[in-house]
Design a protein around this motif. Structure first.
Motif, PDB file in Angstrom:
ATOM      1  N   PRO A   1       0.812  -1.227   0.000  1.00  9.40           N
ATOM      2  CA  PRO A   1       0.000   0.000   0.000  1.00  9.40           C
ATOM      3  C   PRO A   1       0.836   1.263   0.000  1.00  9.40           C
ATOM      4  CG  PRO A   1      -0.930  -1.596   1.513  1.00  9.40           C
ATOM      5  CD  PRO A   1       0.383  -2.170   1.058  1.00  9.40           C
TER       6      PRO A   1
ATOM      7  N   ARG B   1      -6.767   0.480  -1.016  1.00  9.02           N
ATOM      8  CA  ARG B   1      -5.810  -0.217  -0.150  1.00  9.02           C
ATOM      9  C   ARG B   1      -4.971   0.780   0.653  1.00  9.02           C
ATOM     10  NH1 ARG B   1      -2.112  -3.847  -3.451  1.00  9.02           N
ATOM     11  NH2 ARG B   1      -1.339  -4.361  -1.354  1.00  9.02           N
ATOM     12  N   LYS B   2      -4.549   1.857  -0.017  1.00  5.48           N
ATOM     13  CA  LYS B   2      -3.765   2.890   0.669  1.00  5.48           C
ATOM     14  C   LYS B   2      -4.588   3.499   1.808  1.00  5.48           C
ATOM     15  CE  LYS B   2      -0.571   6.109   1.222  1.00  5.48           C
ATOM     16  NZ  LYS B   2       0.793   5.831   1.741  1.00  5.48           N
TER      17      LYS B   2
ATOM     18  N   LEU C   1      -7.128   2.131   3.465  1.00  2.00           N
ATOM     19  CA  LEU C   1      -7.308   1.156   4.539  1.00  2.00           C
ATOM     20  C   LEU C   1      -6.038   1.015   5.383  1.00  2.00           C
ATOM     21  CD1 LEU C   1      -9.308  -1.600   2.604  1.00  2.00           C
ATOM     22  CD2 LEU C   1     -10.205  -0.017   4.346  1.00  2.00           C
ATOM     23  N   ALA C   2      -4.872   1.069   4.719  1.00  7.22           N
ATOM     24  CA  ALA C   2      -3.606   0.946   5.450  1.00  7.22           C
ATOM     25  C   ALA C   2      -3.373   2.159   6.362  1.00  7.22           C
ATOM     26  CB  ALA C   2      -2.445   0.787   4.470  1.00  7.22           C
TER      27      ALA C   2
ATOM     28  N   ASP D   1      -5.945  -3.210   8.691  1.00 11.27           N
ATOM     29  CA  ASP D   1      -5.075  -4.128   7.965  1.00 11.27           C
ATOM     30  C   ASP D   1      -5.815  -5.355   7.453  1.00 11.27           C
ATOM     31  OD1 ASP D   1      -2.993  -2.419   8.460  1.00 11.27           O
ATOM     32  OD2 ASP D   1      -2.356  -3.459  10.294  1.00 11.27           O
TER      33      ASP D   1
ATOM     34  N   GLU E   1      -7.697  -4.434   4.353  1.00 14.22           N
ATOM     35  CA  GLU E   1      -6.767  -4.217   3.230  1.00 14.22           C
ATOM     36  C   GLU E   1      -6.285  -5.542   2.665  1.00 14.22           C
ATOM     37  OE1 GLU E   1      -3.279  -4.144   1.044  1.00 14.22           O
ATOM     38  OE2 GLU E   1      -3.187  -4.736   3.182  1.00 14.22           O
TER      39      GLU E   1
ATOM     40  N   SER F   1      -6.990  -6.955  -1.158  1.00 12.18           N
ATOM     41  CA  SER F   1      -5.904  -7.293  -2.074  1.00 12.18           C
ATOM     42  C   SER F   1      -6.034  -8.737  -2.576  1.00 12.18           C
ATOM     43  CB  SER F   1      -4.553  -7.086  -1.387  1.00 12.18           C
ATOM     44  OG  SER F   1      -4.414  -7.964  -0.279  1.00 12.18           O
TER      45      SER F   1
END
Length: 851
Positions: free
Chosen positions: A754, A812-813, A815-816, A821, A824, A828
């Motif tokens: 991410p 994803r970025k 969520l990170a 986690d 994310e 993915s």
């Protein structure tokens, strides 16, 4: 009296008695009844009647319909289609409870993200087929086909059924009629009157069929006609010619000419082409035979005299005696006097054999029943058996609604498709049955029908009225054998083609007649006085010159797909009797508008028949179709047309030399039999076909003196058509390899961390831009078209996928950053699985559509 046990039925009866006085108690009793028997359909329907909430009513109706399909239940459900079902309180304990949801703490959001990812994959996987895979189809609508499937003419009946089923398969694959699939109800009347009456009554009693195709014979159709008339069910016979069938009913139609029209044409042919003022008539003693005899006596009476009127009795022994008596009588007549046979195939075969064996060489003219391929094959087999080739097939002239050598482009495509599906060429009855179902479906499509049981009687009236509105050429339906419209007595207004034998098959006779529709009374009088138009009864016929035409391709090359042009080298020949105006043709799709035949290589005239051979080499053009690019097939044509004479004056048909060849030979060069005609790189010549067609305007274009100008000016054309298919595999390897590499690289962005979102987003955007450039390069060879071609859909699918990858990277970025986690990781994983699944779905869609 002992007390009855409490069963679902007894409890429902109790509830029914209390429905008006105590509906609450009645509902409780129904709940108890369903506890006894959950699948007791009357309890569900009574409960649906008693509940006050629409959602509960919908739930009960759904259960009742699932147990027993009922039209009244179906209508009630349809009225509540938009209401979500909800179980009534009385049966809540009978509904299976939902399983408990017990996710582990902290995993709820992860499960939600996985579900969302899976849903997205499924959504995009089916995106390519969603538009054509909908299930919003209405209730089926039925039509009936009645013919003698096991009767005296079972072969013709089987061809009718095949043609109808073949057309319905096409119609249903395209969504049916107004979303309603069409079902065929087939009935076998065994060509007997009693059986025909029973079946007609059954069709009325069952009340399913929107219209009837049949019956096949005049006797059976005439017996069934009053039954359909009283029930107000429209019927169309594809093959029964007796005039009384449609004369006596405004609900019965005929998808071919009737005996009255046929007799007019055959009378003119005997008097003006065969040149005889006398004729003999042999007829079977059934409705078809009597009708054929009566109408011929009326028509031929305007040109000459019938010297013999000979009946053929029914039944094997009686028929044999009648045939012997007829042959004995005809043997004493003038050897050049034509003999009209108004009989069916079995009697016709016996008569032809007996007449020729007795030395009677007179022309034999037959009605449409004797124009079939099976009848000709029987004659050829009899010739072979007796070792006398040509003894039976010579000097025959048969009336028919369909001559195989003069099929139009549409009819030729249909006949080829029929042969591929069933392994043999269609009889003419298949074509007229196809016309019957086609015009019936047209009436259903355009008649404003409701398509439900409640309005079926009104729908049938609309079907009948729509058919009756097809009353002239300007208000006609474009059917298989030409514009279809009905006379005042319900018969299709169409010309009778006359075919003769070439020893192998029936082919069009050199001279034909067509129906003349005069523009003015003055023009009509002038045409009749000059002999261009012949009056018979209340009809006018004009003479038509038939030109046997052949094309032999030598080479095709220099295909320019952007301009739609190509170079063709070919031989063309014309065979005709009469005026050389038949050879005054032009190539209307040539790049040079003045391209003509030029000087013939050979020019021979013998016994009034002319043969001319030409060689042409030039550029031609066609409208190419690229919707399926690069899986497209292109049809490249050479199209010739007479410069001055209309379709009523000259008609171009396929020469027997072409008909005798194996179609695979068409792909060999006429100048070098060892060479292939195709010289276009990256294309494969798959087939060649030849056909005639009629084209023109619905207006006279100011030429009031043209033959047939009342309905506009129409010209006969003849086409040789080469079908090329693109050599797809090399094309795909060359043009899709960069896209495959781009797909593989883009997939890697889903494996970035991410924190590396900038690189991943950059890869996705680059993939989108690169794909657009690749697509432009691939489609640059195409002309400017307004539609999306097949290959573009593939590229657009990847552009969408690349855009989704960019979106997933950004999610994803996010969520990170928010420390989610588990979500994310789930996203993915779903993306890495969904990416190849999506690609596989797209490939499968293309494989299904173009494989």
């Amino acid at each position: 009296m002992p007390e009855r046990p409490d069963t679902a039925a007894t409890l429902t009866h109790q509830a029914a008695r209390l429905a008006g006085s105590d509906p609450a108690l009645a509902r409780e009793l129904l709940g108890a009844a369903l506890a006894k028997d959950y699948d007791y359909e009357p309890a569900w329907r009574w409960l649906a009647d008693l509940v006050t909430d629409d959602g509960e009513r919908k739930f009960c109706l759904d259960r009742a319909y699932a147990i027993k399909v009922d039209s009244a239940t179906a209508r009630a459900r349809k009225a509540l289609a938009a209401v979500p079902p909800a179980p009534p309180a009385e049966i809540a304990d009978l509904i299976d409870p939902s399983p408990p949801a017990m996710p582990a703490p902290g995993r709820r959001r992860t499960a939600r993200w996985v579900a969302m990812g899976a849903a997205a994959v499924v959504l995009f996987s089916v995106l390519g087929v969603w538009s054509v895979a909908g299930d919003d189809r209405g209730e089926p609508v039925q039509i009936a086909l009645v013919a003698g499937m096991t009767g005296s003419n079972a072969v013709a009946a089987s061809h009718m059924e095949r043609a109808v089923r073949m057309h319905l398969d096409t119609v249903n694959a395209a969504g049916g009629v107004d979303g309603h699939p069409v079902e065929l109800l087939v009935h076998d009347d065994e060509d007997t009157v009693d059986k025909a009456v029973d079946i007609a009554r059954r069709i009325v009693h069952e009340n399913k069929a929107m219209f009837v195709i049949g019956h096949a014979g005049s006797e059976t159709a005439l017996a069934a006609a009053p039954i359909y008339q009283r029930a107000r069910i429209p019927a169309i016979t594809p093959s029964a010619g007796a005039s009384r069938i449609t004369d006596g009913s405004d609900w019965y139609f005929r998808s071919m000419f009737g005996n009255r029209t046929q007799s007019d044409f055959l009378s003119v042919y005997i008097s003006r082409v065969l040149g005889s003022a006398t004729a003999a008539v042999v007829h079977e003693e059934d409705e078809d035979g009597r009708s054929g005899r009566e109408t011929f006596l009326e028509s031929f009476g305007e040109f000459g005299r019938v010297t013999a009127d000979l009946p053929i009795a029914l039944g094997a022994e009686s028929r044999a005696a009648s045939v012997r008596a007829a042959v004995a009588e005809l043997g004493t007549h003038d050897p050049g006097e034509p003999i009209l046979l108004a009989v069916k195939e079995k009697s016709g075969l016996e008569l032809v054999e007996a007449l020729r064996s007795a030395g009677v060489t007179a022309p034999i003219v037959g009605v449409s029943a004797l124009s079939s391929r099976t009848f000709h094959a029987s004659l050829v087999e009899a010739e072979r058996k007796h070792g006398r080739p040509g003894s039976l097939t010579g000097n025959l002239f048969m009336g028919t609604p369909m001559a195989h050598d003069s099929l139009s482009g549409t009819a030729q495509v249909w006949a080829d498709a029929y042969e591929r599906r069933y392994g043999e060429r269609p009889q003419w009855q298949a074509a007229t049955a196809r016309q019957a179902v086609n015009v019936g479906l047209h009436a259903m499509q355009t008649g404003g029908l409701d398509f439900d049981e409640e309005h079926r009687e009104r729908d049938r009236v609309r079907v009948r009225d729509t058919m009756a509105s097809l009353k002239d050429k300007k208000n006609s339906f474009p059917a298989l054998l030409g514009p279809l419209y009905f006379t005042a007595n319900g018969s299709a207004q169409m010309a009778v083609s006359v075919v003769t034998s070439d020893g192998a098959r029936f082919v069009s006779a050199p001279t034909q007649f067509t129906i003349h529709e005069p523009l003015t009374e003055e023009a009509l009088k002038a045409d009749v006085a000059e002999g261009n138009v012949i009056a018979v009864k209340n009809r006018y016929l004009s003479r038509r010159q038939v030109v046997a035409t052949g094309i032999n391709f030598n080479e095709i090359r220099e295909l320019d797909t952007a301009a739609g042009t190509y170079f063709v080298d070919f031989f063309v020949w014309l065979k005709y009797a009469g005026s050389h105006g038949a050879a005054d043709v032009q190539f209307i799709n040539a790049v040079r508008p003045d391209l003509a035949l030029g000087e013939p290589l050979r020019d021979v005239t013998e016994n009034g028949r002319t043969y001319r051979l030409y060689r042409v080499a030039d550029r031609f053009k066609s409208g190419l179709e690229f919707r399926d690019f690069p899986f497209d097939r292109q049809r490249l044509t050479v199209l010739l047309q007479n410069r001055t004479q209309t379709a009523d004056q000259v008609s171009y048909v396929t020469d027997k030399e072409i008909l005798d060849q194996d179609p695979r030979v068409y792909l060999r060069s006429g100048a070098d039999a060892t060479a292939d005609i195709n010289q276009v790189p990256n294309w494969v010549a798959s087939s060649v076909r030849f056909y005639r067609q009629t084209v023109g305007s619905s207006d006279a274009l100011g030429d009031g003196q043209s033959t047939g100008a009342a309905a506009g000016i129409h010209y006969s054309q003849y086409a040789g058509e080469i079908e090329l298919k693109r050599d797809t595999l090399p094309f795909l390897i060359k043009n899709l390899l960069p896209l495959v590499l781009l797909i593989s690289v883009t997939f890697l962005c889903l494996f970035f961390k991410p924190a590396d979102d900038r690189a991943a987003v950059s890869m996705g955007v680059t993939a989108i831009l690169s794909t657009a450039v690749l697509l432009n390069n691939v489609t640059s060879q195409l002309p400017s078209v307004s539609y999306i071609v097949a290959l573009e859909w593939g590229y657009y699918s990847f552009i969408l996928l690349a855009g989704i990858c960019v979106l997933i990277t950004m999610l994803r970025k996010r969520l990170a950053v928010t420390k989610r986690d588990n979500a994310e990781l789930a996203l993915s994983r779903a993306a890495r699985i969904g990416y190849p699944v999506y690609l596989l779905a797209v490939v499968l869609c293309f494989a299904v559509v173009y494989g």
